[in-house]
Design a protein around this motif. Structure first.
Motif, PDB file in Angstrom:
ATOM      1  N   GLY A 103      -2.281  -1.415 -13.705  1.00  0.00           N
ATOM      2  CA  GLY A 103      -1.737  -2.348 -14.680  1.00  0.00           C
ATOM      3  C   GLY A 103      -0.327  -2.042 -15.109  1.00  0.00           C
ATOM      4  O   GLY A 103       0.305  -2.882 -15.771  1.00  0.00           O
ATOM      5  N   ASP A 104       0.212  -0.880 -14.747  1.00  0.00           N
ATOM      6  CA  ASP A 104       1.577  -0.539 -15.131  1.00  0.00           C
ATOM      7  C   ASP A 104       2.582  -1.353 -14.314  1.00  0.00           C
ATOM      8  O   ASP A 104       2.397  -1.582 -13.109  1.00  0.00           O
ATOM      9  N   VAL A 105       3.630  -1.774 -14.987  1.00  0.00           N
ATOM     10  CA  VAL A 105       4.732  -2.485 -14.326  1.00  0.00           C
ATOM     11  C   VAL A 105       5.769  -1.456 -13.912  1.00  0.00           C
ATOM     12  O   VAL A 105       6.235  -0.665 -14.743  1.00  0.00           O
ATOM     13  N   VAL A 106       6.109  -1.440 -12.636  1.00  0.00           N
ATOM     14  CA  VAL A 106       7.037  -0.437 -12.107  1.00  0.00           C
ATOM     15  C   VAL A 106       8.251  -1.137 -11.515  1.00  0.00           C
ATOM     16  O   VAL A 106       8.206  -2.330 -11.172  1.00  0.00           O
ATOM     17  N   LYS A 107       9.333  -0.384 -11.387  1.00  0.00           N
ATOM     18  CA  LYS A 107      10.565  -0.886 -10.792  1.00  0.00           C
ATOM     19  C   LYS A 107      10.809  -0.211  -9.445  1.00  0.00           C
ATOM     20  O   LYS A 107      10.259   0.855  -9.160  1.00  0.00           O
ATOM     21  N   LYS A 108      11.635  -0.843  -8.663  1.00  0.00           N
ATOM     22  CA  LYS A 108      11.952  -0.313  -7.340  1.00  0.00           C
ATOM     23  C   LYS A 108      12.614   1.055  -7.460  1.00  0.00           C
ATOM     24  O   LYS A 108      13.549   1.246  -8.242  1.00  0.00           O
ATOM     25  N   GLY A 109      12.108   2.053  -6.697  1.00  0.00           N
ATOM     26  CA  GLY A 109      12.638   3.404  -6.721  1.00  0.00           C
ATOM     27  C   GLY A 109      12.024   4.308  -7.775  1.00  0.00           C
ATOM     28  O   GLY A 109      12.347   5.498  -7.822  1.00  0.00           O
ATOM     29  N   GLN A 110      11.137   3.784  -8.601  1.00  0.00           N
ATOM     30  CA  GLN A 110      10.513   4.604  -9.643  1.00  0.00           C
ATOM     31  C   GLN A 110       9.525   5.583  -9.024  1.00  0.00           C
ATOM     32  O   GLN A 110       8.784   5.242  -8.103  1.00  0.00           O
ATOM     33  N   VAL A 111       9.516   6.847  -9.529  1.00  0.00           N
ATOM     34  CA  VAL A 111       8.607   7.875  -9.023  1.00  0.00           C
ATOM     35  C   VAL A 111       7.215   7.628  -9.583  1.00  0.00           C
ATOM     36  O   VAL A 111       7.019   7.522 -10.798  1.00  0.00           O
ATOM     37  N   LEU A 112       6.238   7.520  -8.667  1.00  0.00           N
ATOM     38  CA  LEU A 112       4.866   7.237  -9.063  1.00  0.00           C
ATOM     39  C   LEU A 112       3.993   8.489  -9.063  1.00  0.00           C
ATOM     40  O   LEU A 112       3.095   8.622  -9.896  1.00  0.00           O
ATOM     41  N   ALA A 113       4.239   9.421  -8.131  1.00  0.00           N
ATOM     42  CA  ALA A 113       3.444  10.647  -8.023  1.00  0.00           C
ATOM     43  C   ALA A 113       4.308  11.732  -7.394  1.00  0.00           C
ATOM     44  O   ALA A 113       5.281  11.440  -6.677  1.00  0.00           O
ATOM     45  N   VAL A 114       3.934  12.997  -7.660  1.00  0.00           N
ATOM     46  CA  VAL A 114       4.707  14.140  -7.170  1.00  0.00           C
ATOM     47  C   VAL A 114       3.748  15.137  -6.538  1.00  0.00           C
ATOM     48  O   VAL A 114       2.703  15.469  -7.113  1.00  0.00           O
ATOM     49  N   SER A 141       0.858  -1.180   0.000  1.00  0.00           N
ATOM     50  CA  SER A 141       0.000   0.000   0.000  1.00  0.00           C
ATOM     51  C   SER A 141       0.896   1.232   0.000  1.00  0.00           C
ATOM     52  O   SER A 141       1.687   1.449   0.926  1.00  0.00           O
ATOM     53  N   LEU A 142       0.794   2.037  -1.046  1.00  0.00           N
ATOM     54  CA  LEU A 142       1.632   3.223  -1.202  1.00  0.00           C
ATOM     55  C   LEU A 142       0.798   4.460  -0.914  1.00  0.00           C
ATOM     56  O   LEU A 142      -0.205   4.706  -1.600  1.00  0.00           O
ATOM     57  N   GLY A 143       1.193   5.212   0.111  1.00  0.00           N
ATOM     58  CA  GLY A 143       0.419   6.379   0.522  1.00  0.00           C
ATOM     59  C   GLY A 143       1.266   7.627   0.631  1.00  0.00           C
ATOM     60  O   GLY A 143       2.472   7.635   0.356  1.00  0.00           O
ATOM     61  N   PHE A 158      -1.841   4.319  -4.033  1.00  0.00           N
ATOM     62  CA  PHE A 158      -1.701   3.190  -4.964  1.00  0.00           C
ATOM     63  C   PHE A 158      -1.660   1.889  -4.157  1.00  0.00           C
ATOM     64  O   PHE A 158      -1.322   1.875  -2.974  1.00  0.00           O
ATOM     65  N   ARG A 159      -1.993   0.779  -4.871  1.00  0.00           N
ATOM     66  CA  ARG A 159      -1.806  -0.563  -4.325  1.00  0.00           C
ATOM     67  C   ARG A 159      -1.055  -1.369  -5.379  1.00  0.00           C
ATOM     68  O   ARG A 159      -1.395  -1.333  -6.561  1.00  0.00           O
ATOM     69  N   MET A 160      -0.052  -2.092  -4.926  1.00  0.00           N
ATOM     70  CA  MET A 160       0.839  -2.762  -5.862  1.00  0.00           C
ATOM     71  C   MET A 160       1.022  -4.230  -5.469  1.00  0.00           C
ATOM     72  O   MET A 160       1.132  -4.561  -4.282  1.00  0.00           O
ATOM     73  N   ILE A 161       1.039  -5.115  -6.490  1.00  0.00           N
ATOM     74  CA  ILE A 161       1.366  -6.530  -6.292  1.00  0.00           C
ATOM     75  C   ILE A 161       2.878  -6.646  -6.354  1.00  0.00           C
ATOM     76  O   ILE A 161       3.488  -6.424  -7.407  1.00  0.00           O
ATOM     77  N   ASP A 177       9.276  -1.465  -4.160  1.00  0.00           N
ATOM     78  CA  ASP A 177       9.709  -2.722  -4.752  1.00  0.00           C
ATOM     79  C   ASP A 177       9.174  -2.788  -6.180  1.00  0.00           C
ATOM     80  O   ASP A 177       8.277  -2.008  -6.555  1.00  0.00           O
ATOM     81  N   SER A 178       9.702  -3.703  -6.957  1.00  0.00           N
ATOM     82  CA  SER A 178       9.175  -3.904  -8.307  1.00  0.00           C
ATOM     83  C   SER A 178       7.833  -4.617  -8.227  1.00  0.00           C
ATOM     84  O   SER A 178       7.586  -5.408  -7.300  1.00  0.00           O
ATOM     85  N   GLY A 179       6.985  -4.353  -9.189  1.00  0.00           N
ATOM     86  CA  GLY A 179       5.682  -5.006  -9.177  1.00  0.00           C
ATOM     87  C   GLY A 179       4.738  -4.415 -10.194  1.00  0.00           C
ATOM     88  O   GLY A 179       5.144  -3.725 -11.138  1.00  0.00           O
ATOM     89  N   VAL A 180       3.451  -4.703  -9.975  1.00  0.00           N
ATOM     90  CA  VAL A 180       2.389  -4.248 -10.875  1.00  0.00           C
ATOM     91  C   VAL A 180       1.383  -3.442 -10.072  1.00  0.00           C
ATOM     92  O   VAL A 180       0.950  -3.876  -8.995  1.00  0.00           O
ATOM     93  N   ILE A 181       1.009  -2.278 -10.574  1.00  0.00           N
ATOM     94  CA  ILE A 181       0.020  -1.433  -9.905  1.00  0.00           C
ATOM     95  C   ILE A 181      -1.351  -2.095 -10.061  1.00  0.00           C
ATOM     96  O   ILE A 181      -1.812  -2.333 -11.177  1.00  0.00           O
ATOM     97  N   SER A 182      -1.980  -2.411  -8.953  1.00  0.00           N
ATOM     98  CA  SER A 182      -3.277  -3.089  -8.978  1.00  0.00           C
ATOM     99  C   SER A 182      -4.436  -2.160  -8.659  1.00  0.00           C
ATOM    100  O   SER A 182      -5.589  -2.491  -8.951  1.00  0.00           O
TER     101      SER A 182
END
Length: 405
Positions: free
Chosen positions: A112-123, A94-96, A230-233, A208-213
């Motif tokens: 559904g986007d595949v993200v990597k560890k340390g990637q910026v998701l929101a600003v 859970s990303l808050g 966000f919530r990520m698998i 962590d790396s994963g998929v945004i669910s």
């Protein structure tokens, strides 16, 4: 003395006798024919159809059907335990927001986007935080300047302390001022670090790396601390949570192979990661966690939350099998038809087990050397006379059956 009537009667009788004699003399051929008819009629009565049928042999019975036969075969079949369960995420993150009262200015990922560890998701907007950082830096500079003056005064106090030019109270005041100035420097540094941390929190990064669910972040919103965006698998890993009864749980081991089949027909091979330490008191079943290979594609056949069936591979064992057409289901029970030595069939109730391809395991009801009807079994009844297409095999089977008796 005869009366007149008596004389008349005698006269009539005499005339009738004479007439009958004349007729017998003139019609001998008619009498012969009549006698022949009487004798012929008696002969017909003596030679009736019923007496003739009793002397003749009855015709042979007609076979009900032409069939082929087979025998049970020994085979090595896999031991499988079938189960059902849900597909779920291995772990969800859970990303808050960790910044309070800041406006969200940019959202860089979606569901559904595949993200990597340390990637910026929101600003978040950093204007206010940048001002606080500048203020903290100025406070640190001021603390350092005050500390430098306090250190100089303390140094002079220590130099004249032995001469008695300054009282003990004054020397103590200078030394205390030096320590206070140093403490203010540390406080200013901590304040600056806190403001810099707030500035870091203006960017939401993937742990962590994963998929945004799931995504609840909206550009322009002002959110509080701890609000989920966000919530990520994590690592895109899924698992199959199979429900297994307590009686079957003893056959499963950690590391066992499992085949999972999705609703769309796709299959995946997984391994048992963990067996739940408790059993549900309502359903009397336990969960077996099976790790599935990670698949981060957007069109991956397996999705978290879907229902799936599967089986656990528990090894192999020997079994007695028959082709599927040889087993007939009637009234909900499986039967086979045994071929007897007199070319008649006997209906036998059997118990079936595993099914692999076109063969069915027979647990009880037949023996390995027993001839069984293969084709046409569904049209037979108990005791029917049949004609065997594979006559050579049937003869050998009948001989084996007589020898066994």
């Amino acid at each position: 003395m005869k009366t007149t009537n008596d004389k008349l009667n005698d006269k009539l009788k005499g005339k009738l006798k004479d007439k009958l004699k004349d007729q017998l003399k003139t019609k001998p051929l008619a009498l012969a024919l009549l006698a022949a008819m009487i004798v012929g009629s008696g002969g017909v009565m003596l030679y009736s159809p019923s007496s003739s049928a009793a002397d003749e042999k009855k015709p042979a019975a007609t076979p009900a059907l032409t069939v082929s036969t087979t025998r049970p075969e020994s085979a090595t079949l896999p031991l499988r335990l079938t189960a059902n369960g849900n597909v779920a995420a291995w772990q969800e993150a859970s990303l808050g927001s960790e910044s309070n009262g800041l406006r969200l200015t940019e959202v860089r990922v979606n569901v559904g986007d595949v993200v990597k560890k340390g990637q910026v998701l929101a600003v978040f907007s950093a204007d206010t935080v940048n001002a606080d950082v500048a203020q903290a830096k100025a406070a640190l500079a001021e603390a350092r300047a005050n500390a430098a003056e306090a250190q100089a005064n303390a140094k002079r106090a220590r130099a004249v302390q032995a001469s008695g030019a300054l009282s003990e109270q004054q020397v103590s005041q200078y030394l205390t001022a030096e320590q206070t100035a140093n403490a203010r420097i540390e406080s200013a540094r901590a304040t600056l670090a806190a403001q810099q941390l707030r500035l870091k929190y203006t960017q939401v990064v993937a742990p962590d790396s994963g998929v945004i669910s799931a995504r609840t972040a909206t550009v322009g919103s002002v959110v509080g601390t701890g609000t989920e965006l966000f919530r990520m698998i994590r690592q895109g890993r899924l698992e199959w949570r199979a429900e297994v009864t307590a009686a079957e749980l003893k056959n499963i081991r950690v590391g066992s192979t499992a085949t999972v089949k999705a609703a769309n027909g796709s299959e995946l091979q997984g391994k048992v990661r963990m067996i739940a330490p408790t059993i549900d008191p309502q359903t009397r079943s336990a969960l077996v966690y099976v790790d599935l290979p990670p698949d981060t594609r957007s069109n991956a056949p397996f999705k978290a939350g879907m229902f799936a069936s599967g089986h656990f591979d528990l090894g192999t064992s020997a079994a007695l099998t028959l082709p599927q057409p040889a087993v007939v289901v009637r009234d909900g029970f499986p039967y086979v038809f045994r071929l007897n030595a007199d070319s008649r069939v006997s209906q036998l109730k059997v118990q079936t087990g595993r099914r692999v391809g076109e063969r069915i395991e027979i647990l009880s009801g037949v023996k390995a050397d027993m001839p069984v009807v293969l084709s046409g079994a569904g049209f037979l009844n108990d005791g029917d006379l049949v004609r065997v297409a594979n006559a050579g095999q049937a003869t050998a089977a009948a001989a084996a059956q007589r020898a066994a008796k």
